[in-house]
Enzyme design. Sequence first.
Site, PDB file in Angstrom:
ATOM      1  CG  HIS A   3      -3.780 -12.382 -62.312  1.00 49.12           C
ATOM      2  ND1 HIS A   3      -3.920 -13.648 -61.576  1.00 49.12           N
ATOM      3  CD2 HIS A   3      -3.764 -11.539 -61.157  1.00 49.12           C
ATOM      4  CE1 HIS A   3      -3.575 -13.397 -60.523  1.00 49.12           C
ATOM      5  NE2 HIS A   3      -3.510 -12.282 -60.129  1.00 49.12           N
TER       6      HIS A   3
ATOM      7  CG  ASP B 247      -6.255 -16.516 -66.502  1.00 50.24           C
ATOM      8  OD1 ASP B 247      -5.177 -16.062 -66.947  1.00 50.24           O
ATOM      9  OD2 ASP B 247      -6.691 -16.645 -65.330  1.00 50.24           O
TER      10      ASP B 247
ATOM     11  CG  HIS C   3      -8.186 -21.406 -65.159  1.00 45.47           C
ATOM     12  ND1 HIS C   3      -7.090 -21.974 -64.268  1.00 45.47           N
ATOM     13  CD2 HIS C   3      -8.251 -20.156 -65.010  1.00 45.47           C
ATOM     14  CE1 HIS C   3      -6.521 -20.439 -63.393  1.00 45.47           C
ATOM     15  NE2 HIS C   3      -7.406 -19.857 -64.050  1.00 45.47           N
TER      16      HIS C   3
ATOM     17  CG  HIS D 257      -0.726 -14.475 -65.198  1.00 46.80           C
ATOM     18  ND1 HIS D 257      -1.501 -15.029 -65.983  1.00 46.80           N
ATOM     19  CD2 HIS D 257      -1.021 -14.481 -63.871  1.00 46.80           C
ATOM     20  CE1 HIS D 257      -2.463 -15.505 -65.197  1.00 46.80           C
ATOM     21  NE2 HIS D 257      -2.397 -15.128 -64.055  1.00 46.80           N
TER      22      HIS D 257
ATOM     23  CG  HIS E   2      -3.652 -21.054 -61.135  1.00 44.27           C
ATOM     24  ND1 HIS E   2      -4.374 -22.164 -60.386  1.00 44.27           N
ATOM     25  CD2 HIS E   2      -3.992 -20.082 -60.742  1.00 44.27           C
ATOM     26  CE1 HIS E   2      -5.321 -21.476 -59.865  1.00 44.27           C
ATOM     27  NE2 HIS E   2      -5.189 -20.102 -60.005  1.00 44.27           N
TER      28      HIS E   2
END
Length: 305
Positions: free
Chosen positions: A274, A56, A58, A183, A125
């Site tokens: 994840h 991830d 983000h 993921h 996401h």
Amino acid sequence: NAWMTGNECLFALTGQTDLGVCASYMKTLAEECKRLVSSQDTVISMCAAPVKVFGDIHGQLKDVLNLFRHFGFPSNLGGGDIESLRYIFTGNYVDYGSHQVETMMLLMALKVAFPGHVYLLRGSHECKSQNASTTSQGSLGFDSSCSRYFGATNGGVVYDAVQDVFQWLPLAAVVAKSILVCHGGIGQGDWTIDQLKSASASLRPLPEMFPITTAAGGYVANILWSDPMPPPNVGDMETELEESPRGPGLYTFSEAVTKRFCNTNRLHMIIRAHELPTEGYEIHHQGLLWTVASCRSAGKAATMM
């Protein structure tokens, strides 16, 4: 380095200040990236190794750049390693962080520049409802990030163009016929990689809401959202599956499920993202399953940047 010093508009750093023109450039980049990812199978077969796997992100561009700085960077100039290995990014590129637009700009540019060496997978996401749902937590969603960066109208154009890319992203990659990269996880684990490939292809472009009660929808939902179980406490019996707190139709899966899945699919291990383990990675299920992360805690991203 300029990307890492604040929240300036990246295009302004190059002298371009017309947000309409900037949005047009970003849209063009997204369209070319979409063309490349949509031509790939939903499960990519990569015979060549080694690879670098990123978890991830983000929107935390600084963390990605620091990983590039310390472990090699994707370039064919000045000591970069892009010609000697592959890069796999496992999703959750946006939401929460302060540099979501720049992160997508960088990743899409890398995909366009090195299409056979950079692979972008879909995460949990990469959908409109998830990108918008974070706005209730302080306007940290990708939609808000695009609006702040480009303005409301131009931001909507960029947001829609990147969402078109997300809908076509592959779900997994198999490296050297022995390592599955995805993921989330394997959910019930009662399927084969060929079944995932065939079933998920029928859903492309992946809709915002897919039928989780069907076999295809169940495979996709769990490859994006499921998690491994921790080992049982001493004296407790291990259950193979439990319903996931993340939502209906999702599962947490045990070491027994992972072993059976790897045996069925002739895999040596699974690498997934994840979750954000404290040390940046975590080894599960006797080494058959690894979780990797490439950013700090998502919930703290806005204040830590």
